[in-house]
Scaffold this motif. Structure first.
Motif, PDB file in Angstrom:
ATOM      1  N   HIS A  80       0.860  -1.186   0.000  1.00 56.23           N
ATOM      2  CA  HIS A  80       0.000   0.000   0.000  1.00 56.23           C
ATOM      3  C   HIS A  80       0.893   1.232   0.000  1.00 56.23           C
ATOM      4  N   LYS A  81       0.450   2.255  -0.743  1.00 55.72           N
ATOM      5  CA  LYS A  81       1.198   3.509  -0.727  1.00 55.72           C
ATOM      6  C   LYS A  81       0.267   4.658  -1.032  1.00 55.72           C
ATOM      7  N   VAL A  82       0.431   5.733  -0.283  1.00 59.94           N
ATOM      8  CA  VAL A  82      -0.253   6.986  -0.549  1.00 59.94           C
ATOM      9  C   VAL A  82       0.824   8.010  -0.874  1.00 59.94           C
ATOM     10  N   THR A 121       4.897  13.636  -7.317  1.00 59.50           N
ATOM     11  CA  THR A 121       6.069  12.954  -6.764  1.00 59.50           C
ATOM     12  C   THR A 121       6.363  11.692  -7.555  1.00 59.50           C
ATOM     13  N   PRO A 122       7.633  11.295  -7.602  1.00 57.28           N
ATOM     14  CA  PRO A 122       7.968  10.028  -8.270  1.00 57.28           C
ATOM     15  C   PRO A 122       7.680   8.857  -7.343  1.00 57.28           C
ATOM     16  N   VAL A 123       7.279   7.737  -7.929  1.00 56.99           N
ATOM     17  CA  VAL A 123       6.965   6.535  -7.163  1.00 56.99           C
ATOM     18  C   VAL A 123       7.541   5.329  -7.894  1.00 56.99           C
ATOM     19  N   GLY A 149      -0.500  -7.675  -5.445  1.00 55.36           N
ATOM     20  CA  GLY A 149      -0.950  -6.335  -5.800  1.00 55.36           C
ATOM     21  C   GLY A 149      -0.414  -5.253  -4.889  1.00 55.36           C
ATOM     22  N   THR A 150      -0.346  -4.042  -5.433  1.00 51.15           N
ATOM     23  CA  THR A 150       0.011  -2.837  -4.685  1.00 51.15           C
ATOM     24  C   THR A 150      -1.093  -1.822  -4.893  1.00 51.15           C
ATOM     25  N   ARG A 151      -1.686  -1.391  -3.794  1.00 46.65           N
ATOM     26  CA  ARG A 151      -2.727  -0.358  -3.891  1.00 46.65           C
ATOM     27  C   ARG A 151      -2.076   1.003  -3.759  1.00 46.65           C
ATOM     28  N   LEU A 152      -2.131   1.782  -4.835  1.00 47.82           N
ATOM     29  CA  LEU A 152      -1.506   3.107  -4.863  1.00 47.82           C
ATOM     30  C   LEU A 152      -2.581   4.180  -4.907  1.00 47.82           C
ATOM     31  N   THR A 153      -2.474   5.131  -3.997  1.00 47.38           N
ATOM     32  CA  THR A 153      -3.389   6.270  -3.977  1.00 47.38           C
ATOM     33  C   THR A 153      -2.583   7.544  -4.172  1.00 47.38           C
ATOM     34  N   VAL A 154      -2.969   8.325  -5.157  1.00 46.62           N
ATOM     35  CA  VAL A 154      -2.294   9.602  -5.437  1.00 46.62           C
ATOM     36  C   VAL A 154      -3.249  10.727  -5.036  1.00 46.62           C
ATOM     37  N   VAL A 155      -2.826  11.536  -4.056  1.00 51.16           N
ATOM     38  CA  VAL A 155      -3.717  12.585  -3.524  1.00 51.16           C
ATOM     39  C   VAL A 155      -3.228  13.978  -3.948  1.00 51.16           C
TER      40      VAL A 155
END
Lengths: 114, 114
Positions: free
Chosen positions: A10-12, A17-19, A108-114
């Protein structure tokens, strides 16, 4: 189960920003893939690799880059994250080239970009 | 343009009965078709595949039928069991060999009721 590990799970992150997402496999599979899953679209191929340093674009590659410096690692980079890249990202591997061969997916990786 | 379509977002079936999941495609160049099953918070897992030169493939409780003239395939599960409750994805591979650049449908959520 094929030994596929995705990190982070998981990542917010903030817009702009680079990810980098990492996929690590222990099966010595030749082919590796990055997909994204979004409601109403199923899974869509972003990039894939057919060997060390051999990569190519998939259906939705804009805004993404990949690298494969070792057989076991396939990295997906979002150079400048946007909200449209909020998604669940899956890595997959495949050992044989025959068309109906199963691909093995990571969790899986859940990515949230805010 | 969605090349692989699963027009039923959800399906509910009683335990022990037959589950039939449908998939339509538009590209006559697809060479292999595959079904994947996905539980929540996990990656998809391979179920069964069929070559475009066949019209049926069976594996235990799972049978896939391919109708090339109608560009339609279906997955039959019989008898259905509670553990079959999951999201099912139909996928197509345009290549006979090499990297599998799978094109996925949107998925169908199957619920098996006791």
């Amino acid at each position: 189960d094929a030994g596929i590990t995705q990190s982070p799970r998981h990542k917010v992150t903030e817009t702009g920003t680079p990810v980098t997402l990492r996929c690590h496999q222990t099966e010595n599979h030749r082919y590796m893939y990055w997909y994204r899953q979004d409601p109403g679209h199923g899974l869509r191929l972003i990039h894939y690799s057919y060997g060390v340093k051999d990569t190519d674009k998939g259906e939705v590659s804009d805004g993404y880059s990949v690298s494969r410096s070792k057989t076991e690692d396939f990295l997906l980079t979002l150079e400048s994250a946007t909200s449209s890249q909020t998604s669940v990202y899956f890595c997959a591997t495949q050992d044989r080239a025959r068309g109906g061969t199963e691909a093995f997916f990571g969790q899986g990786t859940r990515l949230t970009v805010v | 343009d969605q090349q692989v379509k699963q027009n039923s977002p959800s399906l509910s079936v009683q335990e022990g009965r037959i589950s039939i999941l449908n998939c339509d495609y538009t590209n006559s160049m697809f060479d292999y078709f595959l079904w994947y099953k996905k539980y929540p918070a996990e990656g998809p897992t391979f179920l069964i595949s069929i070559s475009s030169i066949k019209d049926k493939n069976e594996d235990g409780r799972f049978t896939v039928f391919l109708n090339k003239s109608a560009k339609h395939l279906s997955l039959h599960i019989v008898p259905s069991q509670p553990g079959d409750s999951a999201v099912y994805f139909c996928a197509a591979n345009p290549q006979r060999k090499g990297a599998q650049k799978l094109v996925f449908g949107q998925g169908t959520r199957l619920t098996i009721n006791p």
